[in-house]
Design a protein around this motif. Structure first.
Motif, PDB file in Angstrom:
ATOM      1  N   LYS A 143      34.500  51.986  39.309  1.00  0.00           N
ATOM      2  CA  LYS A 143      35.726  51.678  38.530  1.00  0.00           C
ATOM      3  C   LYS A 143      35.597  50.172  38.132  1.00  0.00           C
ATOM      4  N   LYS A 144      36.330  50.077  36.983  1.00  0.00           N
ATOM      5  CA  LYS A 144      36.148  48.404  36.305  1.00  0.00           C
ATOM      6  C   LYS A 144      37.500  47.856  36.135  1.00  0.00           C
ATOM      7  N   LEU A 145      37.860  46.949  36.861  1.00  0.00           N
ATOM      8  CA  LEU A 145      38.900  46.156  36.695  1.00  0.00           C
ATOM      9  C   LEU A 145      38.599  44.885  35.851  1.00  0.00           C
ATOM     10  N   ILE A 146      39.478  44.785  34.552  1.00  0.00           N
ATOM     11  CA  ILE A 146      39.342  43.779  33.639  1.00  0.00           C
ATOM     12  C   ILE A 146      40.239  42.730  34.079  1.00  0.00           C
ATOM     13  N   SER A 147      39.901  41.564  34.378  1.00  0.00           N
ATOM     14  CA  SER A 147      40.759  40.735  34.631  1.00  0.00           C
ATOM     15  C   SER A 147      41.024  39.397  33.466  1.00  0.00           C
ATOM     16  N   ILE A 148      42.087  39.424  32.671  1.00  0.00           N
ATOM     17  CA  ILE A 148      42.457  38.403  31.928  1.00  0.00           C
ATOM     18  C   ILE A 148      43.022  37.292  32.172  1.00  0.00           C
ATOM     19  N   VAL A 149      42.311  36.059  32.016  1.00  0.00           N
ATOM     20  CA  VAL A 149      42.646  34.614  32.526  1.00  0.00           C
ATOM     21  C   VAL A 149      42.750  33.708  31.379  1.00  0.00           C
ATOM     22  N   GLY A 150      43.355  32.420  31.709  1.00  0.00           N
ATOM     23  CA  GLY A 150      43.451  31.431  30.801  1.00  0.00           C
ATOM     24  C   GLY A 150      44.645  30.707  31.162  1.00  0.00           C
ATOM     25  N   THR A 151      44.977  29.696  30.276  1.00  0.00           N
ATOM     26  CA  THR A 151      46.120  28.871  30.518  1.00  0.00           C
ATOM     27  C   THR A 151      47.322  29.497  30.046  1.00  0.00           C
ATOM     28  N   THR A 152      48.487  28.866  30.376  1.00  0.00           N
ATOM     29  CA  THR A 152      49.630  29.140  29.835  1.00  0.00           C
ATOM     30  C   THR A 152      49.775  29.343  28.168  1.00  0.00           C
ATOM     31  N   ASP A 167      39.159  55.105  34.503  1.00  0.00           N
ATOM     32  CA  ASP A 167      37.737  54.409  34.919  1.00  0.00           C
ATOM     33  C   ASP A 167      38.185  53.076  34.752  1.00  0.00           C
ATOM     34  N   VAL A 168      39.087  52.470  33.978  1.00  0.00           N
ATOM     35  CA  VAL A 168      39.239  51.044  33.761  1.00  0.00           C
ATOM     36  C   VAL A 168      40.758  50.718  33.901  1.00  0.00           C
ATOM     37  N   GLY A 169      40.823  49.543  34.336  1.00  0.00           N
ATOM     38  CA  GLY A 169      42.253  48.938  34.838  1.00  0.00           C
ATOM     39  C   GLY A 169      42.242  47.354  34.173  1.00  0.00           C
ATOM     40  N   VAL A 170      43.650  46.984  33.880  1.00  0.00           N
ATOM     41  CA  VAL A 170      43.570  45.624  33.286  1.00  0.00           C
ATOM     42  C   VAL A 170      44.598  45.013  34.324  1.00  0.00           C
ATOM     43  N   LEU A 171      43.717  43.721  34.698  1.00  0.00           N
ATOM     44  CA  LEU A 171      44.749  42.542  35.557  1.00  0.00           C
ATOM     45  C   LEU A 171      44.932  41.552  34.424  1.00  0.00           C
ATOM     46  N   VAL A 172      46.222  40.901  34.522  1.00  0.00           N
ATOM     47  CA  VAL A 172      46.488  39.948  33.614  1.00  0.00           C
ATOM     48  C   VAL A 172      47.434  38.535  34.174  1.00  0.00           C
ATOM     49  N   GLY A 173      47.248  37.493  34.034  1.00  0.00           N
ATOM     50  CA  GLY A 173      48.306  36.683  34.475  1.00  0.00           C
ATOM     51  C   GLY A 173      47.662  35.382  34.814  1.00  0.00           C
ATOM     52  N   ILE A 228      41.530  29.014  52.943  1.00  0.00           N
ATOM     53  CA  ILE A 228      41.321  29.937  51.872  1.00  0.00           C
ATOM     54  C   ILE A 228      39.851  30.184  51.476  1.00  0.00           C
ATOM     55  N   ALA A 229      38.950  29.406  51.900  1.00  0.00           N
ATOM     56  CA  ALA A 229      37.546  29.490  51.566  1.00  0.00           C
ATOM     57  C   ALA A 229      36.728  30.281  52.302  1.00  0.00           C
ATOM     58  N   GLY A 230      37.273  31.295  53.023  1.00  0.00           N
ATOM     59  CA  GLY A 230      36.228  32.175  53.952  1.00  0.00           C
ATOM     60  C   GLY A 230      35.916  33.407  53.265  1.00  0.00           C
ATOM     61  N   HIS A 231      35.812  34.435  54.028  1.00  0.00           N
ATOM     62  CA  HIS A 231      35.050  35.474  53.682  1.00  0.00           C
ATOM     63  C   HIS A 231      35.682  36.169  52.554  1.00  0.00           C
ATOM     64  N   VAL A 232      34.954  36.608  51.408  1.00  0.00           N
ATOM     65  CA  VAL A 232      35.381  37.428  50.460  1.00  0.00           C
ATOM     66  C   VAL A 232      35.561  38.948  50.774  1.00  0.00           C
ATOM     67  N   GLN A 233      36.767  39.427  50.759  1.00  0.00           N
ATOM     68  CA  GLN A 233      36.832  40.977  50.775  1.00  0.00           C
ATOM     69  C   GLN A 233      35.927  41.858  49.834  1.00  0.00           C
ATOM     70  N   LYS A 234      35.226  42.789  50.222  1.00  0.00           N
ATOM     71  CA  LYS A 234      34.730  43.746  49.440  1.00  0.00           C
ATOM     72  C   LYS A 234      35.716  44.647  48.784  1.00  0.00           C
ATOM     73  N   ARG A 235      35.848  44.547  47.542  1.00  0.00           N
ATOM     74  CA  ARG A 235      36.776  45.808  46.857  1.00  0.00           C
ATOM     75  C   ARG A 235      35.948  47.049  46.389  1.00  0.00           C
ATOM     76  N   ASP A 236      36.708  48.117  46.284  1.00  0.00           N
ATOM     77  CA  ASP A 236      35.856  49.603  46.014  1.00  0.00           C
ATOM     78  C   ASP A 236      35.919  49.723  44.311  1.00  0.00           C
ATOM     79  N   PHE A 237      35.901  48.564  43.559  1.00  0.00           N
ATOM     80  CA  PHE A 237      35.967  48.489  41.896  1.00  0.00           C
ATOM     81  C   PHE A 237      34.935  47.071  41.604  1.00  0.00           C
ATOM     82  N   ASP A 238      34.395  47.241  40.387  1.00  0.00           N
ATOM     83  CA  ASP A 238      33.801  46.293  40.048  1.00  0.00           C
ATOM     84  C   ASP A 238      34.909  45.227  39.169  1.00  0.00           C
ATOM     85  N   VAL A 239      34.615  44.121  39.000  1.00  0.00           N
ATOM     86  CA  VAL A 239      35.494  43.225  38.442  1.00  0.00           C
ATOM     87  C   VAL A 239      34.807  42.471  37.121  1.00  0.00           C
TER      88      VAL A 239
END
Length: 299
Positions: A2-11, A92-98, A178-189
């Motif tokens: 599955k794909k998670l599309i993360s939208i980022v950027g300034t305020t 199959d796709v989700g959107v994350l934003v903030g 907070i710089a440690g191990h990255v957790q493996k997720r069950d979706f692509d980003v």
């Protein structure tokens, strides 16, 4: 996967519009990771999507809490991942934003196993905030962890409390913690960032604040005066107007401070995102078309 599309950027750059258009294109839903939009009483000052925008596609984690609620980034990570897993049973796709950088990071990478808040430390920091103001907390964090200070929302006491508490408990900087191990997720980003020249970003922020005022920001803040000491309200757009209502500042000065502090936050967002290597950048003037074209090659 599955794909998670993360939208980022300034305020103020147009993340909401882009997220809605992408979600409509893929007939899916939106997960918000904007930590200020969780609170239902703060719709104007946090630029919460309008009723019309919310009606276009299903949104989650917007207006789901009261300013009287305590809500941690750990709770958000757990609930957001649960919601994303539910979403992926139907899409199959989700959107994350903030624009809350640590909240996006929590969803994409997980949180390190940090200690719970220490009550004595929290009480000590609360007392410092009351007696010496937020400037004292900012100064302490800048000395103890200049890297994190450069990207944190410096006007948000909750962020400062958490970082200083962890530093005191562990003897290491918050950055190290907070710089440690990255957790493996069950979706692509797939991360998409909206970019614009800095002068455009600042002008859009100024225009956005003017729009908030026209929509009733002063009245919204006035209605929240009984809750002004809640951590959720110690944030840009609210702190400045509380000082106006307390007679400390004029309204014009408070408005200029909101614009200035919003621009400062955008600068910190830019600093944060520049360090990230996996963002596909699109132009603010043509973000929807560029993003959909890009996604055709990635999905």
């Amino acid at each position: 996967m599955k794909k998670l599309i993360s939208i980022v950027g300034t305020t103020g750059i147009g993340k909401t519009k882009l997220a809605i258009e992408i979600a409509k294109h893929y007939a899916t839903e939106i997960i918000s990771c904007d930590s200020r939009q969780f609170f239902r009483e703060m719709t104007i000052g946090t630029a919460t999507p309008s009723r019309e925008e919310l009606a276009e596609v299903p949104h989650h984690f917007i207006g789901n809490l009261s300013v009287e609620n305590y809500y941690s980034i750990g709770q958000f990570e757990k609930e957001a991942i649960q919601k994303i897993e539910e979403l992926f049973t139907q899409h199959d796709v989700g959107v994350l934003v903030g624009g809350s950088m640590m909240y996006e990071k929590a969803v994409l990478e997980g949180l390190n196993d940090l200690p719970e808040a220490d009550a004595r430390n929290q009480n000590k920091l609360e007392q410092m905030l009351r007696d010496e103001g937020i400037e004292k907390l900012q100064q302490m964090l800048q000395e103890l962890d200049p890297d994190y200070f450069g990207t944190v929302d410096q006007d948000n006491p909750r962020r400062l409390f958490r970082a200083l508490d962890i530093i005191w408990q562990t003897g290491k900087t918050y950055t190290e913690n907070i710089a440690g191990h990255v957790q493996k997720r069950d979706f692509d980003v797939i991360r998409i960032g909206i970019e614009a020249p800095r002068e455009i970003i600042y002008e859009r922020i100024n225009q956005r604040v003017n729009k908030m005022l026209a929509e009733g920001l002063v009245e919204e803040v006035k209605s929240l005066l009984p809750f002004k000491n809640k951590l959720a309200l110690r944030t840009v757009g609210y702190s400045e107007l509380f000082k106006y209502f307390e007679g400390e500042w004029t309204l014009d000065f408070a408005v200029e401070e909101i614009k200035k502090n919003s621009r400062r936050f955008a600068k910190r967002q830019l600093t944060w995102y520049r360090k990230e290597e996996n963002i596909h950048w699109v132009n603010f003037e043509n973000s929807v078309a560029e993003s959909l074209s890009l996604l055709k090659t990635l999905i």
